[in-house]
Design an enzyme around this catalytic site. Structure first.
Site, PDB file in Angstrom:
ATOM      1  N   LYS A  23      -4.217   8.746 -20.010  1.00 38.87           N
ATOM      2  CA  LYS A  23      -4.316   9.518 -21.146  1.00 38.87           C
ATOM      3  C   LYS A  23      -2.897   9.548 -21.717  1.00 38.87           C
ATOM      4  O   LYS A  23      -2.583   8.785 -22.346  1.00 38.87           O
ATOM      5  CB  LYS A  23      -4.995  11.165 -20.768  1.00 38.87           C
ATOM      6  CG  LYS A  23      -5.925  11.352 -20.157  1.00 38.87           C
ATOM      7  CD  LYS A  23      -7.168  10.411 -20.490  1.00 38.87           C
ATOM      8  CE  LYS A  23      -8.143  10.819 -19.843  1.00 38.87           C
ATOM      9  NZ  LYS A  23      -8.988  11.710 -18.927  1.00 38.87           N
ATOM     10  N   ARG A  56       0.527  -1.238   0.363  1.00 35.22           N
ATOM     11  CA  ARG A  56       0.143   0.215   0.435  1.00 35.22           C
ATOM     12  C   ARG A  56       0.881   1.823  -0.239  1.00 35.22           C
ATOM     13  O   ARG A  56       0.370   2.444  -0.388  1.00 35.22           O
ATOM     14  CB  ARG A  56      -1.095   0.077   1.376  1.00 35.22           C
ATOM     15  CG  ARG A  56      -2.070   0.785   1.228  1.00 35.22           C
ATOM     16  CD  ARG A  56      -2.797   1.268   2.056  1.00 35.22           C
ATOM     17  NE  ARG A  56      -2.473   1.863   3.494  1.00 35.22           N
ATOM     18  CZ  ARG A  56      -2.266   0.744   4.639  1.00 35.22           C
ATOM     19  NH1 ARG A  56      -2.658  -0.147   4.768  1.00 35.22           N
ATOM     20  NH2 ARG A  56      -1.538   2.033   5.636  1.00 35.22           N
ATOM     21  N   TYR A  66     -12.109  19.785 -15.254  1.00 34.94           N
ATOM     22  CA  TYR A  66     -12.377  18.436 -15.376  1.00 34.94           C
ATOM     23  C   TYR A  66     -14.237  18.316 -14.588  1.00 34.94           C
ATOM     24  O   TYR A  66     -13.901  18.099 -13.341  1.00 34.94           O
ATOM     25  CB  TYR A  66     -11.015  17.023 -15.529  1.00 34.94           C
ATOM     26  CG  TYR A  66     -11.505  15.933 -15.763  1.00 34.94           C
ATOM     27  CD1 TYR A  66     -11.948  15.457 -17.067  1.00 34.94           C
ATOM     28  CD2 TYR A  66     -11.589  15.396 -14.566  1.00 34.94           C
ATOM     29  CE1 TYR A  66     -12.062  14.561 -17.571  1.00 34.94           C
ATOM     30  CE2 TYR A  66     -11.865  13.806 -15.061  1.00 34.94           C
ATOM     31  CZ  TYR A  66     -12.370  13.409 -16.249  1.00 34.94           C
ATOM     32  OH  TYR A  66     -12.225  11.850 -16.803  1.00 34.94           O
TER      33      TYR A  66
HETATM   34  C1  LIG Z   1      -9.369  12.103 -17.569  1.00 33.67           C
HETATM   35  C2  LIG Z   1      -9.130  13.865 -17.383  1.00 33.67           C
HETATM   36  C3  LIG Z   1      -9.107  13.034 -15.337  1.00 33.67           C
HETATM   37  C4  LIG Z   1      -9.138  12.526 -14.306  1.00 33.67           C
HETATM   38  O1  LIG Z   1      -8.273  11.365 -14.859  1.00 33.67           O
HETATM   39  P1  LIG Z   1      -8.723   9.283 -14.669  1.00 33.67           P
HETATM   40  O2  LIG Z   1      -7.603   9.063 -14.683  1.00 33.67           O
HETATM   41  O3  LIG Z   1     -10.085   9.475 -15.797  1.00 33.67           O
HETATM   42  O4  LIG Z   1      -9.090   9.682 -12.808  1.00 33.67           O
HETATM   43  C5  LIG Z   1      -8.500  14.895 -14.765  1.00 33.67           C
HETATM   44  N1  LIG Z   1      -8.525  15.426 -15.666  1.00 33.67           N
HETATM   45  C6  LIG Z   1      -8.573  15.950 -17.042  1.00 33.67           C
HETATM   46  C7  LIG Z   1      -7.908  17.634 -18.185  1.00 33.67           C
HETATM   47  C8  LIG Z   1      -8.702  14.650 -17.555  1.00 33.67           C
HETATM   48  O5  LIG Z   1      -8.809  14.727 -18.759  1.00 33.67           O
END
Ligand SMILES: *Cc1c(COP(=O)(O)O)cnc(C)c1O
Length: 423
Positions: free
Chosen positions: A237, A75, A128
């Site tokens: 992403k 953890r 977001y």
């Molecule tokens: C996708 C995204 C998030 C959240 O990320 P996750 O990995 O889906 O939890 C936060 N900020 C931006 C700009 C994003 O595109």
């Protein structure tokens, strides 16, 4: 030759992160000479001595500064996660990085570590959608309020908002997202850092500046070099880049990260060894992928901009260099990335016809993968945003969000051309 895997230079020549992604932070001698790090599937680690165990726990619990000195329990940390953190920090030349199970758990842990009940969070808008919800609905339950300003608001407006908020409440964090989603407006991170420093000097209560750098980082924007204390990533992403994992990261100084690491140890928002290993592989190609996607996006946007069915293309590469936004771009960004907004002539019906006609480009939310994706924010990611706020944010029914991947650019243009014909 000691610690060859931790050298960042050859003689006086400084090595690029592009070269360091293949080996930095991993010593093959500790894993039977294996060129690549194994996936360490274990929940706990054996101590050499009881004294070691005590020393490691002092670091983990924050009793002694400096963080964990050794591996303890799944953890808290693990070899794959630590190599990943070392490599992630290199892109911004930062002291430290921490990795998380998702982008949202990274954001949540960072804010929880620095914000106290009774504080206000001052943030740019839009954020977001899940981040807006976190700040409003979740932190709101613990007597944390928020104030927000438009991403492109003039700096004297931001200064006035910070001054006004500070009279009422301690400001727990200044939270920015740049470029903003889906408007692509840039926030002047340097300008806001200057205002914060001016207002607080070395006051220990000075709020940290956190920037969500998911859209352009780590290749085209590095906020910690522009005055931000923390750069936050959804690794899901561009960095993951293959639409096959979810993870998050926070990059910054040891001091800013220590309370975040300590909280992560308590609540367990760290990512797992397998995902970390996938991200190590992804980091080897992140620059190649982002560069191909950005040159593809440039060509696609050039095509779309001249099309009679298109009203406008919201793309960073088209900013007027003499505009305020163009000047922020020149100071903060080294490329336009590959996520942009296409504003069609018409409304929801035209947008839906366009989206339904796409063949190569997939209809899905998310971004930053090898494949191109398109979605409709007003009806999808931002569906729950009240109509008035949608108008204020410029999220119309004719706005289509596009993330360009690494396909052949002529194929992408052919697909967009036939889809526009179908509108
Ligand atoms: C996708 C995204 C998030 C959240 O990320 P996750 O990995 O889906 O939890 C936060 N900020 C931006 C700009 C994003 O595109």
């Amino acid at each position: 030759m000691k610690d060859k895997h931790r050298t960042t230079r050859i003689g006086s020549h400084e090595l690029s992160p592009r070269s360091l992604m293949m080996g930095y932070g991993y010593d093959p001698r500790l894993s039977e000479g294996s060129l690549k790090p194994p996936i360490f599937l274990t929940s706990t680690f054996v101590f050499d001595s009881a004294a070691d165990g005590k020393r490691f726990f002092e670091g983990i619990t924050g009793l002694r500064p400096g963080g964990a000195e050794g591996l303890v329990y799944g953890r808290f940390n693990g070899p794959d996660q630590e190599i990943l953190e070392d490599r992630l920090a290199l892109w911004e030349g930062a002291e430290e990085a921490a990795v998380f199970s998702t982008g949202m758990s990274a954001i949540t842990t960072a804010l929880m570590a620095h914000v106290r009940a009774g504080d206000a969070i001052v943030h740019s808008g839009p954020l977001y959608a899940a981040t807006e919800k976190l700040i409003d609905a979740v932190f709101g339950r613990y007597d944390v309020t928020y104030e927000n300003f438009a991403a492109s608001a003039p700096l004297d407006e931001v200064r006035a908002l910070l001054e006004r908020t500070r009279e009422d409440r301690r400001i727990g964090a200044i939270y920015l997202e740049s470029p903003a989603n889906p408007t692509n407006e840039l926030v002047d991170i340097e300008g806001i850092a200057r205002i914060r420093d001016d207002l607080y000097g070395d006051d220990p209560e000075r709020p940290l500046i956190m920037v969500d750098n998911t859209f352009l980082g780590p290749v085209y924007q590095q906020p910690t070099r522009n005055g931000a204390d923390l750069s936050i990533y959804s690794l899901t992403k561009y960095i993951g880049g293959h639409s096959d994992l979810v993870a998050g990261g926070v990059v910054g100084s040891n001091d800013a990260l220590l309370p975040i690491m300590t909280l992560r140890n308590t609540i367990g928002t760290i990512t797992d060894p397998h995902t970390s290993w996938m991200l190590l592989r992804s980091l080897e190609t992140v620059a190649l992928r982002m560069e191909k996607a950005e040159s593809n996006a440039r060509k696609v946007c050039e095509f779309l901009r001249g099309h009679p069915k298109v009203e406008r293309v919201g793309y960073l590469g088209f900013l007027d260099p003499d505009s305020e936004q163009g000047r922020i771009y020149a100071r903060h960004c080294s490329g336009a990335g590959s996520t942009f907004s296409l504003i069609l002539k018409g409304g929801e019906a035209e947008s839906f016809r366009f989206l339904d006609a796409l063949q190569l480009v997939k209809l899905a939310v998310s971004l930053g993968g090898t494949e191109s994706l398109a979605s409709h924010p007003a009806a999808m990611t931002h569906l729950s945003v009240p109509a008035e706020r949608k108008r204020w944010l410029g999220i119309g029914d004719n706005l289509v969000r596009i993330s360009i991947g690494i396909e052949d650019s002529d194929d992408l243009i052919a697909d967009f051309e036939q889809a526009l014909q179908a509108v």
